[in-house]
Design a protein around this motif. Structure first.
Motif, mmCIF file in Angstrom:
data_model
loop_
_atom_site.group_PDB
_atom_site.id
_atom_site.type_symbol
_atom_site.label_atom_id
_atom_site.label_comp_id
_atom_site.label_asym_id
_atom_site.label_seq_id
_atom_site.Cartn_x
_atom_site.Cartn_y
_atom_site.Cartn_z
ATOM 1 N N VAL A 72 40.658 24.788 44.339
ATOM 2 C CA VAL A 72 41.201 25.926 43.583
ATOM 3 C C VAL A 72 41.031 27.218 44.375
ATOM 4 N N ALA A 73 39.852 27.388 44.986
ATOM 5 C CA ALA A 73 39.614 28.595 45.776
ATOM 6 C C ALA A 73 40.562 28.652 46.973
ATOM 7 N N ARG B 151 43.993 29.402 45.682
ATOM 8 C CA ARG B 151 44.054 30.802 45.255
ATOM 9 C C ARG B 151 44.185 31.726 46.462
ATOM 10 N N ALA B 152 43.386 31.450 47.511
ATOM 11 C CA ALA B 152 43.458 32.274 48.721
ATOM 12 C C ALA B 152 44.841 32.167 49.357
ATOM 13 N N ALA C 163 47.614 31.387 47.811
ATOM 14 C CA ALA C 163 48.565 32.067 46.929
ATOM 15 C C ALA C 163 48.483 33.584 47.106
ATOM 16 N N LEU C 164 47.267 34.107 47.253
ATOM 17 C CA LEU C 164 47.123 35.550 47.473
ATOM 18 C C LEU C 164 47.768 35.959 48.791
ATOM 19 N N ARG D 33 51.412 35.885 48.294
ATOM 20 C CA ARG D 33 51.816 37.038 47.476
ATOM 21 C C ARG D 33 51.867 38.308 48.321
#
Length: 163
Positions: free
Chosen positions: A91-92, A95-96, A98-99, A102
């Motif tokens: 997940v981390a 998330r990284a 995805a950031l 983004r």
């Protein structure tokens, strides 16, 4: 003959029959009775011993099962813990990623917006110059759009308006 004087042949015959019967009971009937009693004793006492042995074996098997169950529970807990840690790491990482994506998309969008803004301003400037020329032509009554100085005057006016 009286009760105190027995008849000897009857006495001897009675004793022979008594001892024959005693011998027959001792040799034939008593071993069968003893064997039957031994079987009953074996069924009762031996059954209790066998039941005790089976109970002890069942207890041993139950303890082994409990030990295996406890080990399986510990293993399952370790697997759950590992899966939770791997899931958190995944997940981390996602998330990284995805950031990062983004941020990249935002940067690309900002560049695109800046380019679109420049294009829109250029198109709008051209449209304003055309409209101003047409309006000036109507006011003056002569066509001014064909004059080369019209564009220079419009550019100078726009530059002063921006300041």
């Amino acid at each position: 003959m009286g009760p105190l004087e027995p008849n000897v042949p009857e006495l001897i015959l009675g004793l022979i029959v008594f001892f024959a019967l005693f011998w027959a009971l001792g040799k034939v009937l008593l071993p069968r009775i003893e064997r039957t009693l031994a079987e009953r004793h074996d069924k009762t006492d031996g059954g209790i011993a066998r039941a005790e042995a089976a109970r002890a074996e069942a207890e041993h098997i139950r303890q082994e099962f409990q030990a295996e169950l406890t080990a399986a529970r510990h293993e399952a807990a370790a697997i759950r813990q590992t899966a939770a840690e791997e899931g958190a790491a995944l997940v981390a990482a996602l998330r990284a990623e995805a950031l990062q994506q983004r941020e990249q998309l935002v940067a690309e969008a900002q560049v695109q917006l800046a380019a679109d803004k420049v294009l829109a301003e250029a198109e709008l400037r051209e449209d304003v110059i055309k409209l101003a020329s047409e309006l000036a032509s109507r006011v003056v009554g002569e066509p001014l759009a064909d004059l080369p100085s019209t564009r220079a005057v419009a550019e100078e006016f726009r530059n002063r308006a921006e300041v």
